[in-house]
Design a protein around this motif. Structure first.
Motif, mmCIF file in Angstrom:
data_model
loop_
_atom_site.group_PDB
_atom_site.id
_atom_site.type_symbol
_atom_site.label_atom_id
_atom_site.label_comp_id
_atom_site.label_asym_id
_atom_site.label_seq_id
_atom_site.Cartn_x
_atom_site.Cartn_y
_atom_site.Cartn_z
ATOM 1 N N MET A 1 30.222 11.942 43.331
ATOM 2 C CA MET A 1 30.830 11.437 42.110
ATOM 3 C C MET A 1 30.000 10.273 41.568
ATOM 4 N N THR A 2 29.739 10.276 40.262
ATOM 5 C CA THR A 2 28.956 9.218 39.635
ATOM 6 C C THR A 2 29.757 7.923 39.602
ATOM 7 N N ALA A 3 29.121 6.835 39.991
ATOM 8 C CA ALA A 3 29.801 5.535 39.991
ATOM 9 C C ALA A 3 30.083 5.097 38.560
ATOM 10 N N ILE A 4 31.204 4.420 38.389
ATOM 11 C CA ILE A 4 31.565 3.875 37.085
ATOM 12 C C ILE A 4 30.571 2.782 36.715
ATOM 13 N N ALA A 24 28.871 -9.184 38.928
ATOM 14 C CA ALA A 24 27.674 -8.435 38.540
ATOM 15 C C ALA A 24 26.764 -8.207 39.739
ATOM 16 N N ALA A 25 26.629 -9.206 40.608
ATOM 17 C CA ALA A 25 25.802 -9.049 41.801
ATOM 18 C C ALA A 25 26.398 -8.016 42.757
ATOM 19 N N ARG A 26 27.709 -7.938 42.775
ATOM 20 C CA ARG A 26 28.386 -7.029 43.715
ATOM 21 C C ARG A 26 28.440 -5.594 43.205
ATOM 22 N N TYR A 27 28.683 -5.419 41.885
ATOM 23 C CA TYR A 27 28.940 -4.076 41.359
ATOM 24 C C TYR A 27 27.855 -3.570 40.401
ATOM 25 N N GLY A 28 26.890 -4.402 40.092
ATOM 26 C CA GLY A 28 25.901 -4.014 39.100
ATOM 27 C C GLY A 28 26.419 -4.289 37.692
ATOM 28 N N ASP A 29 25.491 -4.380 36.758
ATOM 29 C CA ASP A 29 25.866 -4.736 35.385
ATOM 30 C C ASP A 29 24.949 -3.991 34.429
ATOM 31 N N VAL A 30 25.533 -3.301 33.454
ATOM 32 C CA VAL A 30 24.739 -2.568 32.472
ATOM 33 C C VAL A 30 25.062 -3.105 31.078
ATOM 34 N N SER A 31 24.318 -2.671 30.089
ATOM 35 C CA SER A 31 24.560 -3.095 28.710
ATOM 36 C C SER A 31 25.823 -2.432 28.171
ATOM 37 N N LEU A 32 26.337 -2.976 27.073
ATOM 38 C CA LEU A 32 27.516 -2.381 26.436
ATOM 39 C C LEU A 32 27.274 -0.929 26.076
ATOM 40 N N GLU A 33 26.071 -0.620 25.606
ATOM 41 C CA GLU A 33 25.760 0.749 25.166
ATOM 42 C C GLU A 33 25.768 1.743 26.322
ATOM 43 N N GLU A 34 25.459 1.283 27.526
ATOM 44 C CA GLU A 34 25.401 2.168 28.696
ATOM 45 C C GLU A 34 26.712 2.241 29.447
ATOM 46 N N ALA A 35 27.667 1.361 29.154
ATOM 47 C CA ALA A 35 28.836 1.168 30.010
ATOM 48 C C ALA A 35 29.871 2.280 29.858
ATOM 49 N N ASP A 36 30.514 2.626 30.975
ATOM 50 C CA ASP A 36 31.717 3.457 30.966
ATOM 51 C C ASP A 36 32.955 2.604 30.731
ATOM 52 N N VAL A 37 32.875 1.331 31.111
ATOM 53 C CA VAL A 37 33.985 0.406 30.947
ATOM 54 C C VAL A 37 33.427 -1.008 30.837
ATOM 55 N N VAL A 38 34.113 -1.835 30.061
ATOM 56 C CA VAL A 38 33.776 -3.251 29.962
ATOM 57 C C VAL A 38 34.828 -4.037 30.731
ATOM 58 N N VAL A 39 34.390 -4.941 31.581
ATOM 59 C CA VAL A 39 35.297 -5.845 32.286
ATOM 60 C C VAL A 39 35.155 -7.218 31.650
ATOM 61 N N ALA A 40 36.245 -7.688 31.034
ATOM 62 C CA ALA A 40 36.254 -8.962 30.316
ATOM 63 C C ALA A 40 36.876 -10.033 31.187
ATOM 64 N N ARG A 77 40.740 -10.456 40.921
ATOM 65 C CA ARG A 77 40.442 -10.179 42.321
ATOM 66 C C ARG A 77 39.072 -9.515 42.374
ATOM 67 N N GLU A 78 38.237 -9.933 43.274
ATOM 68 C CA GLU A 78 36.874 -9.414 43.298
ATOM 69 C C GLU A 78 36.732 -8.136 44.099
ATOM 70 N N SER A 79 37.654 -7.867 45.007
ATOM 71 C CA SER A 79 37.535 -6.680 45.861
ATOM 72 C C SER A 79 38.088 -5.439 45.158
ATOM 73 N N ASP A 80 37.592 -4.278 45.551
ATOM 74 C CA ASP A 80 38.128 -2.976 45.141
ATOM 75 C C ASP A 80 38.127 -2.773 43.621
ATOM 76 N N LEU A 81 37.170 -3.338 42.917
ATOM 77 C CA LEU A 81 37.192 -3.235 41.461
ATOM 78 C C LEU A 81 37.032 -1.796 40.988
ATOM 79 N N ARG A 82 36.129 -1.056 41.588
ATOM 80 C CA ARG A 82 35.933 0.331 41.128
ATOM 81 C C ARG A 82 37.200 1.177 41.344
ATOM 82 N N GLN A 83 37.886 0.957 42.447
ATOM 83 C CA GLN A 83 39.132 1.682 42.703
ATOM 84 C C GLN A 83 40.199 1.289 41.674
ATOM 85 N N ARG A 84 40.269 0.017 41.338
ATOM 86 C CA ARG A 84 41.244 -0.435 40.330
ATOM 87 C C ARG A 84 40.944 0.204 38.976
#
Length: 254
Positions: A1-4, A24-40, A77-84
Motif C-alpha cells: 500500500m502506498t504511504a499517505i 516532518a522529520a518523522r513522517y516526511g514532508d512534500v509540497s502542497l501540489e504533491e500531497a494526499d493530505v495537508v496537516v495544519a 499527538r505525534e504518534s500514529d499519525l498515518r493511522q489517524r
C-alpha cells in the motif's frame, strides 16, 4: 500500500513550528501540489488560512491543535499519525462568496469559510437595509453590524453574537445582528443555503461600514451580497467520534 503523502503547514508560533519540524522529520514532508493530505498545526485561524490556501484542489486538511481554542483541530499527538489519517472522518463544507461594493466604485469578491460580517467603522451605529433573494425583508436595521454564517462557522463569531448553532449538514445559513438597536429585539433569521442575502448601507458616508470575509476586509462599502458557493468544496478530517457534528452538539452543552 502506498504511504499517505503529507504536507505539513504551521502557524508562526514557536510551538507550531517546532511540532512541524519534528513531524516532518518523522513522517516526511512534500509540497502542497504533491500531497494526499495537508496537516495544519496551529489554531482555528491558521486552519482557515490553510483551507483557503488549498481552495480548488480538494486536498483534505487534518488539523492538530497548537493554538488556543482549536474547534476545527484534532488533539495534538505525534504518534500514529498515518493511522489517524487513514481512519479519519471526512466532512465537506462550502464557503460563502462575498461581493462587496466600496462607495468609491467597483466590486471586490472573497470567499469565507466561517462568516461574512459587516461592522460599523465609525462612532455611529450602522444602518442596513436587508434583502433576501431580491426582496427587502427589513427596511432599516440599526446595529453595530450583522453577519451571515455557515454551519461550520456558526460556533465562531455568530455564536458570540447570540446566533444559533447549526448542524453541519443544515441547508440553512444564519443571519445574525450584532448589538441591534432597532428593531431592538431582533436577533436574526435562518435563510435557505441557496439564498442571496444583500445588505445595503444607508448613509454610507456618514455611517461607514466595513465588510469582512473571514477577517479579510473591504472598507467603506455601499452594499454587500452574500451567497453559498457550491462550486468550492473544503475537505476536513477529524478523528473518529470527534467530527464536526459531534463538536457542534458538544459546544451547545459546554
Amino acid at each position: 500500500m502506498t504511504a499517505i503523502r503529507i504536507s505539513f503547514a504551521a502557524s508562526e508560533t514557536p510551538l507550531a513550528r517546532e511540532a512541524r519540524d519534528r513531524l516532518a522529520a518523522r513522517y516526511g514532508d512534500v509540497s502542497l501540489e504533491e500531497a494526499d493530505v495537508v496537516v495544519a498545526l496551529g489554531g482555528d485561524g491558521f486552519m482557515l488560512q490553510t483551507l483557503h490556501s488549498v481552495e480548488g484542489s480538494e486536498t483534505p486538511v487534518y488539523g492538530m491543535n497548537r493554538g488556543t481554542v482549536g474547534f476545527l483541530m484534532n488533539t495534538y499527538r505525534e504518534s500514529d499519525l498515518r493511522q489517524r489519517l487513514a481512519s479519519a472522518e471526512h466532512a465537506v463544507i462550502n464557503p460563502l462568496r462575498m461581493r462587496a461594493a466600496p462607495i468609491t466604485g467597483g466590486v471586490q469578491e472573497a470567499l469565507a469559510i466561517n462568516e461574512v460580517s459587516l461592522l460599523r467603522a465609525g462612532p455611529q451605529a450602522a444602518k442596513l437595509r436587508v434583502s433576501v433573494d431580491g426582496k427587502v425583508r427589513m427596511e432599516e436595521l440599526v446595529c453595530d453590524g450583522a453577519l451571515v454564517a455557515t454551519p461550520a462557522g456558526s460556533t465562531a463569531y455568530n455564536y458570540s453574537a447570540h446566533g444559533p448553532v447549526l448542524p453541519i449538514g443544515a441547508e440553512v445559513l444564519a443571519l445574525t445582528a450584532i448589538a441591534p438597536f432597532r428593531p431592538r429585539r431582533w436577533r436574526g433569521a435562518l435563510v435557505p443555503k441557496n439564498a442571496v442575502v444583500r445588505f445595503e448601507v444607508i448613509e454610507a458616508e456618514k455611517r461607514p461600514v466595513r465588510a469582512d470575509a473571514d477577517s479579510r476586509p473591504v472598507r467603506d462599502v455601499a452594499w454587500v451580497e452574500i451567497a453559498s458557493e457550491p462550486a468550492v468544496r473544503h475537505h476536513l478530517l477529524f478523528d473518529p467520534g470527534h467530527g464536526l457534528d459531534e463538536r457542534l452538539i458538544r459546544e451547545q452543552f459546554a
